[in-house]
Design a protein around this motif. Structure first.
Motif, PDB file in Angstrom:
ATOM      1  N   GLU A 269       0.833  -1.213   0.000  1.00 34.42           N
ATOM      2  CA  GLU A 269       0.000   0.000   0.000  1.00 34.42           C
ATOM      3  C   GLU A 269       0.860   1.253   0.000  1.00 34.42           C
ATOM      4  O   GLU A 269       0.609   2.204  -0.746  1.00 34.42           O
ATOM      5  CB  GLU A 269      -0.926   0.026   1.231  1.00 34.42           C
ATOM      6  CG  GLU A 269      -2.007  -1.035   1.249  1.00 34.42           C
ATOM      7  CD  GLU A 269      -1.471  -2.455   1.494  1.00 34.42           C
ATOM      8  OE1 GLU A 269      -2.096  -3.410   0.999  1.00 34.42           O
ATOM      9  OE2 GLU A 269      -0.418  -2.610   2.167  1.00 34.42           O
ATOM     10  N   GLU A 270       1.900   1.247   0.842  1.00 29.98           N
ATOM     11  CA  GLU A 270       2.788   2.405   0.901  1.00 29.98           C
ATOM     12  C   GLU A 270       3.526   2.578  -0.424  1.00 29.98           C
ATOM     13  O   GLU A 270       3.710   3.693  -0.904  1.00 29.98           O
ATOM     14  CB  GLU A 270       3.807   2.237   2.045  1.00 29.98           C
ATOM     15  CG  GLU A 270       3.170   2.378   3.409  1.00 29.98           C
ATOM     16  CD  GLU A 270       4.093   1.914   4.549  1.00 29.98           C
ATOM     17  OE1 GLU A 270       4.057   2.552   5.610  1.00 29.98           O
ATOM     18  OE2 GLU A 270       4.842   0.933   4.376  1.00 29.98           O
ATOM     19  N   PHE A 271       3.916   1.465  -0.989  1.00 28.87           N
ATOM     20  CA  PHE A 271       4.631   1.510  -2.271  1.00 28.87           C
ATOM     21  C   PHE A 271       3.726   2.092  -3.358  1.00 28.87           C
ATOM     22  O   PHE A 271       4.163   2.887  -4.184  1.00 28.87           O
ATOM     23  CB  PHE A 271       5.111   0.112  -2.655  1.00 28.87           C
ATOM     24  CG  PHE A 271       6.055   0.115  -3.820  1.00 28.87           C
ATOM     25  CD1 PHE A 271       7.364   0.553  -3.671  1.00 28.87           C
ATOM     26  CD2 PHE A 271       5.640  -0.327  -5.069  1.00 28.87           C
ATOM     27  CE1 PHE A 271       8.249   0.557  -4.753  1.00 28.87           C
ATOM     28  CE2 PHE A 271       6.520  -0.323  -6.152  1.00 28.87           C
ATOM     29  CZ  PHE A 271       7.828   0.121  -5.987  1.00 28.87           C
ATOM     30  N   GLU A 272       2.458   1.716  -3.328  1.00 28.14           N
ATOM     31  CA  GLU A 272       1.498   2.264  -4.300  1.00 28.14           C
ATOM     32  C   GLU A 272       1.405   3.776  -4.174  1.00 28.14           C
ATOM     33  O   GLU A 272       1.323   4.485  -5.175  1.00 28.14           O
ATOM     34  CB  GLU A 272       0.105   1.680  -4.053  1.00 28.14           C
ATOM     35  CG  GLU A 272      -0.115   0.346  -4.698  1.00 28.14           C
ATOM     36  CD  GLU A 272      -1.408  -0.318  -4.223  1.00 28.14           C
ATOM     37  OE1 GLU A 272      -2.357   0.402  -3.862  1.00 28.14           O
ATOM     38  OE2 GLU A 272      -1.450  -1.559  -4.203  1.00 28.14           O
ATOM     39  N   GLN A 273       1.406   4.260  -2.934  1.00 29.39           N
ATOM     40  CA  GLN A 273       1.304   5.707  -2.723  1.00 29.39           C
ATOM     41  C   GLN A 273       2.540   6.421  -3.253  1.00 29.39           C
ATOM     42  O   GLN A 273       2.439   7.470  -3.888  1.00 29.39           O
ATOM     43  CB  GLN A 273       1.102   6.020  -1.239  1.00 29.39           C
ATOM     44  CG  GLN A 273      -0.311   5.689  -0.774  1.00 29.39           C
ATOM     45  CD  GLN A 273      -0.424   5.632   0.753  1.00 29.39           C
ATOM     46  OE1 GLN A 273       0.572   5.712   1.482  1.00 29.39           O
ATOM     47  NE2 GLN A 273      -1.636   5.489   1.227  1.00 29.39           N
TER      48      GLN A 273
ATOM     49  N   PHE B  26       2.882   9.195 -11.203  1.00 27.52           N
ATOM     50  CA  PHE B  26       1.874   9.123 -12.268  1.00 27.52           C
ATOM     51  C   PHE B  26       0.569   9.769 -11.808  1.00 27.52           C
ATOM     52  O   PHE B  26      -0.435   9.092 -11.644  1.00 27.52           O
ATOM     53  CB  PHE B  26       1.626   7.660 -12.661  1.00 27.52           C
ATOM     54  CG  PHE B  26       2.856   6.968 -13.177  1.00 27.52           C
ATOM     55  CD1 PHE B  26       3.270   7.140 -14.489  1.00 27.52           C
ATOM     56  CD2 PHE B  26       3.606   6.152 -12.347  1.00 27.52           C
ATOM     57  CE1 PHE B  26       4.417   6.508 -14.968  1.00 27.52           C
ATOM     58  CE2 PHE B  26       4.754   5.516 -12.817  1.00 27.52           C
ATOM     59  CZ  PHE B  26       5.159   5.707 -14.128  1.00 27.52           C
ATOM     60  N   PRO B  27       0.600  11.090 -11.618  1.00 22.66           N
ATOM     61  CA  PRO B  27      -0.583  11.757 -11.054  1.00 22.66           C
ATOM     62  C   PRO B  27      -1.828  11.679 -11.940  1.00 22.66           C
ATOM     63  O   PRO B  27      -2.937  11.742 -11.435  1.00 22.66           O
ATOM     64  CB  PRO B  27      -0.118  13.208 -10.882  1.00 22.66           C
ATOM     65  CG  PRO B  27       1.063  13.365 -11.785  1.00 22.66           C
ATOM     66  CD  PRO B  27       1.700  12.027 -11.897  1.00 22.66           C
ATOM     67  N   ASP B  28      -1.626  11.514 -13.264  1.00 21.77           N
ATOM     68  CA  ASP B  28      -2.772  11.560 -14.177  1.00 21.77           C
ATOM     69  C   ASP B  28      -3.321  10.195 -14.542  1.00 21.77           C
ATOM     70  O   ASP B  28      -4.132  10.073 -15.451  1.00 21.77           O
ATOM     71  CB  ASP B  28      -2.383  12.281 -15.482  1.00 21.77           C
ATOM     72  CG  ASP B  28      -1.868  13.672 -15.200  1.00 21.77           C
ATOM     73  OD1 ASP B  28      -2.417  14.314 -14.275  1.00 21.77           O
ATOM     74  OD2 ASP B  28      -0.918  14.100 -15.873  1.00 21.77           O
TER      75      ASP B  28
ATOM     76  N   ALA C 136      -1.919   4.014 -11.257  1.00 19.84           N
ATOM     77  CA  ALA C 136      -0.651   3.270 -11.195  1.00 19.84           C
ATOM     78  C   ALA C 136      -0.756   2.055 -10.279  1.00 19.84           C
ATOM     79  O   ALA C 136       0.214   1.328 -10.092  1.00 19.84           O
ATOM     80  CB  ALA C 136       0.465   4.190 -10.701  1.00 19.84           C
ATOM     81  N   LYS C 137      -1.953   1.820  -9.731  1.00 23.95           N
ATOM     82  CA  LYS C 137      -2.094   0.812  -8.681  1.00 23.95           C
ATOM     83  C   LYS C 137      -1.631  -0.585  -9.100  1.00 23.95           C
ATOM     84  O   LYS C 137      -0.784  -1.186  -8.448  1.00 23.95           O
ATOM     85  CB  LYS C 137      -3.553   0.766  -8.230  1.00 23.95           C
ATOM     86  CG  LYS C 137      -3.744   0.182  -6.850  1.00 23.95           C
ATOM     87  CD  LYS C 137      -5.245   0.129  -6.503  1.00 23.95           C
ATOM     88  CE  LYS C 137      -5.451  -0.392  -5.104  1.00 23.95           C
ATOM     89  NZ  LYS C 137      -5.741   0.660  -4.136  1.00 23.95           N
ATOM     90  N   SER C 138      -2.172  -1.114 -10.194  1.00 24.04           N
ATOM     91  CA  SER C 138      -1.823  -2.496 -10.529  1.00 24.04           C
ATOM     92  C   SER C 138      -0.363  -2.608 -10.990  1.00 24.04           C
ATOM     93  O   SER C 138       0.316  -3.579 -10.677  1.00 24.04           O
ATOM     94  CB  SER C 138      -2.783  -3.094 -11.560  1.00 24.04           C
ATOM     95  OG  SER C 138      -2.875  -2.285 -12.684  1.00 24.04           O
TER      96      SER C 138
ATOM     97  N   ALA D  56      -1.622  -3.504 -16.993  1.00 21.61           N
ATOM     98  CA  ALA D  56      -1.153  -2.619 -15.922  1.00 21.61           C
ATOM     99  C   ALA D  56      -0.438  -1.394 -16.502  1.00 21.61           C
ATOM    100  O   ALA D  56      -0.633  -0.269 -16.039  1.00 21.61           O
ATOM    101  CB  ALA D  56      -0.225  -3.379 -14.983  1.00 21.61           C
ATOM    102  N   ILE D  57       0.380  -1.614 -17.548  1.00 17.71           N
ATOM    103  CA  ILE D  57       1.088  -0.508 -18.196  1.00 17.71           C
ATOM    104  C   ILE D  57       0.073   0.457 -18.804  1.00 17.71           C
ATOM    105  O   ILE D  57       0.211   1.677 -18.718  1.00 17.71           O
ATOM    106  CB  ILE D  57       2.052  -1.021 -19.298  1.00 17.71           C
ATOM    107  CG1 ILE D  57       3.219  -1.786 -18.665  1.00 17.71           C
ATOM    108  CG2 ILE D  57       2.573   0.138 -20.148  1.00 17.71           C
ATOM    109  CD1 ILE D  57       4.148  -2.457 -19.676  1.00 17.71           C
TER     110      ILE D  57
END
Length: 193
Positions: free
Chosen positions: A47-51, A57-59, A62-64, A128-129
């Motif tokens: 979860e932290e890594f996802e954040q 990638f603000p737009d 990027a989760k998966s 995912a990409i």
């Protein structure tokens, strides 16, 4: 600051990271301090890594992709990244030599970690990409790569394998090095403004 032991990076880790990355001792120590602050436990969860990843990638979503990147760097499979795994992740995804980067890309695509890539895995990573690519950019993609499936088909075609066959690491690296398009398709570079 009574307990100074945890705030200083160990000599072994520092040496190891200097050997395995192009980062300076200063950079590594600076990141270590930040890491200590952000991750007092010394471990990063998915979860932290996802954040962390989402900031790059603000737009887009990027989760998966972040989950797959996390899996590929969690080398001891304990469900967390320690500082060393984290810095090597940063290094691989930002700088890194081509072959090292491609070895990493292989582990990213090897979803079940069995040492081979199949077309299903390639499709999963392409999905995912694709989520990393902002919508307006997606609409400008060439006709033969404007969906995750098309992107996966195009990428797979460079390896000259049947859909039911699988790809070893050496074949993957060779295929990507020999095809500039394949190199481009295995990751997403945000368009620089």
């Amino acid at each position: 600051m009574g307990n100074s032991t945890s705030s200083a990076i160990s000599k072994e880790i520092l040496q190891d990271l200097k050997l395995n990355t192009t980062f300076t001792e200063n950079e590594i120590s600076q990141w270590y301090e930040n890491f200590q602050t952000q991750c007092p436990t010394g471990r990063i969860t998915p979860e932290e890594f996802e954040q962390i990843y989402a900031r790059f990638f603000p737009d887009s979503d990027a989760k998966s992709y972040a989950r797959h990147v996390f899996r590929s760097f969690d080398t001891n499979d304990d469900g967390t990244l320690d500082f060393k795994e984290y810095i090597i992740a940063l290094h691989m995804t930002s700088t890194g030599k081509t072959t090292r980067k491609l070895e990493w890309a292989f582990s990213l695509f090897d979803v079940d970690k069995n040492g081979y890539i199949n077309k299903t895995e390639v499709t999963e990573i392409c999905q995912a990409i694709f989520k990393l690519i902002p919508k307006e950019e997606q609409s400008k993609l060439p006709e033969d790569e404007n969906t995750p499936e098309k992107r996966a088909n195009k990428l797979w075609s460079y390896f000259e394998k049947k859909d039911s066959e699988r790809l070893a690491e050496g074949e993957f690296i060779k295929g990507v090095i020999e095809n500039e398009n394949a190199m481009r398709l295995i990751h997403y570079e945000p368009v620089k403004e």
